[in-house]
Design an enzyme around this catalytic site. Structure first.
Site, PDB file in Angstrom:
ATOM      1  N   PHE A  66       0.831  -1.209   0.000  1.00 37.73           N
ATOM      2  CA  PHE A  66       0.000   0.000   0.000  1.00 37.73           C
ATOM      3  C   PHE A  66       0.865   1.259   0.000  1.00 37.73           C
ATOM      4  O   PHE A  66       0.443   2.310  -0.508  1.00 37.73           O
ATOM      5  CB  PHE A  66      -0.935  -0.002   1.229  1.00 37.73           C
ATOM      6  CG  PHE A  66      -1.956   1.098   1.191  1.00 37.73           C
ATOM      7  CD1 PHE A  66      -3.090   0.984   0.398  1.00 37.73           C
ATOM      8  CD2 PHE A  66      -1.792   2.251   1.948  1.00 37.73           C
ATOM      9  CE1 PHE A  66      -4.030   1.999   0.347  1.00 37.73           C
ATOM     10  CE2 PHE A  66      -2.728   3.267   1.915  1.00 37.73           C
ATOM     11  CZ  PHE A  66      -3.855   3.148   1.109  1.00 37.73           C
ATOM     12  N   GLU A  67       2.077   1.154   0.552  1.00 43.95           N
ATOM     13  CA  GLU A  67       2.971   2.317   0.637  1.00 43.95           C
ATOM     14  C   GLU A  67       3.834   2.497  -0.621  1.00 43.95           C
ATOM     15  O   GLU A  67       4.617   3.461  -0.709  1.00 43.95           O
ATOM     16  CB  GLU A  67       3.886   2.185   1.865  1.00 43.95           C
ATOM     17  CG  GLU A  67       3.207   2.475   3.192  1.00 43.95           C
ATOM     18  CD  GLU A  67       2.228   1.391   3.635  1.00 43.95           C
ATOM     19  OE1 GLU A  67       2.541   0.198   3.438  1.00 43.95           O
ATOM     20  OE2 GLU A  67       1.141   1.745   4.136  1.00 43.95           O
ATOM     21  N   CYS A  89       4.112  -7.878  -3.202  1.00 43.47           N
ATOM     22  CA  CYS A  89       3.369  -9.137  -3.315  1.00 43.47           C
ATOM     23  C   CYS A  89       2.221  -9.109  -2.312  1.00 43.47           C
ATOM     24  O   CYS A  89       2.448  -9.059  -1.104  1.00 43.47           O
ATOM     25  CB  CYS A  89       4.284 -10.325  -3.030  1.00 43.47           C
ATOM     26  SG  CYS A  89       3.398 -11.895  -2.958  1.00 43.47           S
ATOM     27  N   VAL A  90       1.004  -9.100  -2.842  1.00 43.01           N
ATOM     28  CA  VAL A  90      -0.191  -9.080  -1.985  1.00 43.01           C
ATOM     29  C   VAL A  90      -0.907 -10.414  -2.158  1.00 43.01           C
ATOM     30  O   VAL A  90      -1.497 -10.681  -3.205  1.00 43.01           O
ATOM     31  CB  VAL A  90      -1.124  -7.914  -2.356  1.00 43.01           C
ATOM     32  CG1 VAL A  90      -2.297  -7.858  -1.375  1.00 43.01           C
ATOM     33  CG2 VAL A  90      -0.370  -6.599  -2.374  1.00 43.01           C
ATOM     34  N   GLU A  94      -8.278 -14.168   3.971  1.00 42.79           N
ATOM     35  CA  GLU A  94      -9.677 -14.532   4.211  1.00 42.79           C
ATOM     36  C   GLU A  94     -10.633 -13.390   3.885  1.00 42.79           C
ATOM     37  O   GLU A  94     -11.813 -13.609   3.644  1.00 42.79           O
ATOM     38  CB  GLU A  94      -9.857 -14.964   5.671  1.00 42.79           C
ATOM     39  CG  GLU A  94      -9.202 -16.302   5.969  1.00 42.79           C
ATOM     40  CD  GLU A  94      -9.440 -16.736   7.396  1.00 42.79           C
ATOM     41  OE1 GLU A  94     -10.159 -16.034   8.128  1.00 42.79           O
ATOM     42  OE2 GLU A  94      -8.886 -17.786   7.778  1.00 42.79           O
ATOM     43  N   THR A  95     -10.120 -12.175   3.917  1.00 43.73           N
ATOM     44  CA  THR A  95     -10.969 -11.019   3.630  1.00 43.73           C
ATOM     45  C   THR A  95     -10.579 -10.409   2.290  1.00 43.73           C
ATOM     46  O   THR A  95      -9.699 -10.919   1.599  1.00 43.73           O
ATOM     47  CB  THR A  95     -10.821  -9.950   4.736  1.00 43.73           C
ATOM     48  OG1 THR A  95      -9.496  -9.397   4.650  1.00 43.73           O
ATOM     49  CG2 THR A  95     -11.049 -10.546   6.109  1.00 43.73           C
ATOM     50  N   HIS A  97      -9.080  -7.597   1.791  1.00 45.31           N
ATOM     51  CA  HIS A  97      -8.083  -6.530   1.946  1.00 45.31           C
ATOM     52  C   HIS A  97      -7.195  -6.418   0.708  1.00 45.31           C
ATOM     53  O   HIS A  97      -6.790  -5.334   0.305  1.00 45.31           O
ATOM     54  CB  HIS A  97      -7.195  -6.785   3.173  1.00 45.31           C
ATOM     55  CG  HIS A  97      -6.144  -7.820   2.937  1.00 45.31           C
ATOM     56  ND1 HIS A  97      -6.384  -9.173   3.056  1.00 45.31           N
ATOM     57  CD2 HIS A  97      -4.851  -7.694   2.532  1.00 45.31           C
ATOM     58  CE1 HIS A  97      -5.280  -9.839   2.754  1.00 45.31           C
ATOM     59  NE2 HIS A  97      -4.342  -8.975   2.442  1.00 45.31           N
ATOM     60  N   PHE A 122       4.225  -1.176 -12.374  1.00 46.56           N
ATOM     61  CA  PHE A 122       3.443  -1.999 -11.428  1.00 46.56           C
ATOM     62  C   PHE A 122       4.042  -3.405 -11.402  1.00 46.56           C
ATOM     63  O   PHE A 122       3.657  -4.281 -12.170  1.00 46.56           O
ATOM     64  CB  PHE A 122       1.986  -2.031 -11.900  1.00 46.56           C
ATOM     65  CG  PHE A 122       1.044  -2.781 -10.992  1.00 46.56           C
ATOM     66  CD1 PHE A 122       0.605  -2.238  -9.805  1.00 46.56           C
ATOM     67  CD2 PHE A 122       0.576  -4.042 -11.357  1.00 46.56           C
ATOM     68  CE1 PHE A 122      -0.275  -2.932  -8.978  1.00 46.56           C
ATOM     69  CE2 PHE A 122      -0.313  -4.741 -10.541  1.00 46.56           C
ATOM     70  CZ  PHE A 122      -0.733  -4.178  -9.349  1.00 46.56           C
ATOM     71  N   ARG A 136       6.034 -17.093  -9.758  1.00 44.82           N
ATOM     72  CA  ARG A 136       6.266 -15.862 -10.526  1.00 44.82           C
ATOM     73  C   ARG A 136       7.410 -15.027  -9.967  1.00 44.82           C
ATOM     74  O   ARG A 136       7.620 -13.880 -10.385  1.00 44.82           O
ATOM     75  CB  ARG A 136       4.967 -15.030 -10.537  1.00 44.82           C
ATOM     76  CG  ARG A 136       3.882 -15.679 -11.365  1.00 44.82           C
ATOM     77  CD  ARG A 136       2.498 -15.205 -10.989  1.00 44.82           C
ATOM     78  NE  ARG A 136       1.478 -15.827 -11.851  1.00 44.82           N
ATOM     79  CZ  ARG A 136       1.025 -17.088 -11.688  1.00 44.82           C
ATOM     80  NH1 ARG A 136       1.469 -17.848 -10.692  1.00 44.82           N
ATOM     81  NH2 ARG A 136       0.132 -17.588 -12.528  1.00 44.82           N
TER      82      ARG A 136
HETATM   83  C1  DLZ Z   1      -1.990  -5.423   6.041  1.00 42.33           C
HETATM   84  C2  DLZ Z   1      -1.406  -6.197   4.905  1.00 42.33           C
HETATM   85  C3  DLZ Z   1      -1.855  -7.494   4.635  1.00 42.33           C
HETATM   86  C4  DLZ Z   1      -2.923  -8.158   5.432  1.00 42.33           C
HETATM   87  N1  DLZ Z   1      -1.332  -8.208   3.633  1.00 42.33           N
HETATM   88  C5  DLZ Z   1      -0.362  -7.650   2.860  1.00 42.33           C
HETATM   89  C6  DLZ Z   1       0.195  -8.389   1.775  1.00 42.33           C
HETATM   90  O1  DLZ Z   1      -0.129  -9.549   1.495  1.00 42.33           O
HETATM   91  N2  DLZ Z   1       1.159  -7.758   1.036  1.00 42.33           N
HETATM   92  C7  DLZ Z   1       1.572  -6.477   1.266  1.00 42.33           C
HETATM   93  O2  DLZ Z   1       2.426  -5.965   0.541  1.00 42.33           O
HETATM   94  N3  DLZ Z   1       1.062  -5.773   2.304  1.00 42.33           N
HETATM   95  C8  DLZ Z   1       0.120  -6.323   3.094  1.00 42.33           C
HETATM   96  N4  DLZ Z   1      -0.406  -5.630   4.137  1.00 42.33           N
HETATM   97  C9  DLZ Z   1       0.195  -4.312   4.485  1.00 42.33           C
HETATM   98  C10 DLZ Z   1      -0.349  -3.132   3.672  1.00 42.33           C
HETATM   99  O3  DLZ Z   1       0.221  -3.110   2.374  1.00 42.33           O
HETATM  100  C11 DLZ Z   1       0.034  -1.801   4.381  1.00 42.33           C
HETATM  101  O4  DLZ Z   1       1.406  -1.797   4.665  1.00 42.33           O
HETATM  102  C12 DLZ Z   1      -0.735  -1.602   5.674  1.00 42.33           C
HETATM  103  O5  DLZ Z   1      -2.133  -1.714   5.450  1.00 42.33           O
HETATM  104  C13 DLZ Z   1      -0.442  -0.207   6.276  1.00 42.33           C
HETATM  105  O6  DLZ Z   1      -0.845   0.835   5.396  1.00 42.33           O
END
Ligand code: DLZ
Length: 171
Positions: A66-67, A89-90, A94-95, A97, A122, A136
């Site tokens: 997110f940052e 990598c996100v 379960e939710t 987010h 990106f 990947r």
């Molecule tokens: C909070 C969170 C979660 C649950 N999962 C990930 C993730 O899989 N990958 C990732 O890069 N960041 C995750 N974060 C953190 C958020 O990106 C962010 O750092 C927080 O919500 C604070 O703004």
């Protein structure tokens, strides 16, 4: 599904412009570090392989994906970079987010590209599982860090060929 069949990071090296003299910023998310570090290493190595000088590659870390846009903007504002590469990598949990993070990052990087007139890449994996991420990040589907680097080199070259941004008003 195409990704089931091929290494997504394959490319023709002959068609890639030289990266010598191009200034790069790399922003790396600390979440899922094992994966983002693999993306970073492949990204960095690919830039250097195509001629980027190590002194022209600037690297920062941010807490999570997110940052990434905020880190990318800080780099663009403070360093004279020609392209910013964002690696994260996100992994779906379960939710929902992950959807909020992914859309926010994708939209913000697209907006930064428009506002600054330079590439903000990106390089974020959006997998359902860690296994898909590893596939990947140096696994059977290649490494998204390589793709990010090649895209940055090509877009920076395109910008250079098209010339400097023109002022929108005045003479
Ligand atoms: C909070 C969170 C979660 C649950 N999962 C990930 C993730 O899989 N990958 C990732 O890069 N960041 C995750 N974060 C953190 C958020 O990106 C962010 O750092 C927080 O919500 C604070 O703004």
């Amino acid at each position: 599904m195409a990704s089931a069949l091929k290494n997504l990071s394959e490319y023709n090296e002959q068609n890639i412009p030289s990266a010598t003299g191009v200034r790069f910023g790399i922003v790396v998310s600390e979440w899922n570090t094992k994966i983002t570090h693999a993306l970073y290493q492949a990204c960095y190595d690919t830039l250097v392989k195509h001629g980027a000088l190590e002194t022209d590659i600037h690297v920062i870390q941010v807490p999570g994906s997110f940052e990434l846009p905020a880190g990318a903007k800080m780099m663009a504002d403070r360093l004279k970079v020609d392209a910013v590469l964002c690696l994260g990598c996100v992994i779906k949990g379960e939710t929902s987010h992950n959807e909020y993070i992914n859309y926010a990052v994708a939209n913000s990087l697209a907006n930064l590209s428009m506002v600054y007139g330079k590439p903000f890449i990106f390089g974020v994996l959006t997998p359902d599982t860690e296994e898909q991420a590893l596939d990947r990040a140096g696994g059977k589907h290649g490494n998204k860090g390589v793709e990010a680097a090649i895209t940055a080199i090509r877009m920076a070259d395109l910008r250079k060929k098209l010339g400097e941004d023109k002022p929108k008003i005045g003479f």
